[in-house]
Design a protein around this motif. Structure first.
Motif, short mmCIF file in Angstrom:
data_model
loop_
_atom_site.label_atom_id
_atom_site.label_comp_id
_atom_site.label_asym_id
_atom_site.label_seq_id
_atom_site.Cartn_x
_atom_site.Cartn_y
_atom_site.Cartn_z
N LEU A 98 0.83 -1.21 0.00
CA LEU A 98 0.00 0.00 0.00
C LEU A 98 0.87 1.26 0.00
N ASP A 99 2.03 1.18 0.65
CA ASP A 99 2.93 2.33 0.72
C ASP A 99 3.76 2.53 -0.55
N THR A 100 3.99 1.46 -1.30
CA THR A 100 4.93 1.55 -2.42
C THR A 100 4.30 1.45 -3.80
N MET A 101 3.12 0.89 -3.92
CA MET A 101 2.48 0.76 -5.24
C MET A 101 1.75 2.06 -5.58
N PRO A 102 1.72 2.42 -6.86
CA PRO A 102 0.98 3.62 -7.24
C PRO A 102 -0.53 3.42 -7.04
N GLY A 103 -1.17 4.44 -6.54
CA GLY A 103 -2.61 4.38 -6.32
C GLY A 103 -3.37 5.09 -7.42
N PRO A 104 -4.63 4.83 -7.45
CA PRO A 104 -5.37 3.97 -6.55
C PRO A 104 -5.09 2.48 -6.78
#
Length: 114
Positions: free
Chosen positions: A86-92
């Motif tokens: 959740l901290d490292t992958m691009p969102g959404p």
């Protein structure tokens, strides 16, 4: 095709089992990353395997992660791994499992350890 995505906030949603063909709709809805929380083979031979979904996601430029968890048996280490994703992958980010409940529970635990 309208997928029944549960939007937890503007950066995270969950969904039940997806097919490789659903990836185009997921990308169209603006998701940049997909996390698969369902172990391969859990639903029998009709369940799409992780590799097929990953190929479809990457073909459309989405980030993809496979973090399989057994329903009702989420570990602290898996919650930490989810927090890292959740901290490292691009969102959404969209996470999925059989029904979406396991991904939701993992997300909630990740918030506590992250």
């Amino acid at each position: 095709m309208s997928l029944p995505i549960s939007c937890h906030n503007d950066q995270f949603g969950t969904l039940g089992q997806i097919e490789p063909a659903h990836i185009a709709e997921i990308a169209k809805q603006g998701y940049k990353s997909v996390i698969n929380n369902r172990p391969d083979g859990e639903g029998g031979p009709s369940q799409p395997v992780n590799a097929e979904i990953e190929v479809a996601a990457k073909a459309l430029g989405l980030q993809y992660a496979y973090l399989p968890v057994v329903s009702g048996q989420i570990t602290a280490e898996q919650a930490k791994q989810m927090a890292h994703l959740l901290d490292t992958m691009p969102g959404p980010i969209l996470a999925f499992c059989r029904s979406g409940a396991r991904s939701t529970n993992l997300y909630m635990l990740a918030q506590q350890v992250g």
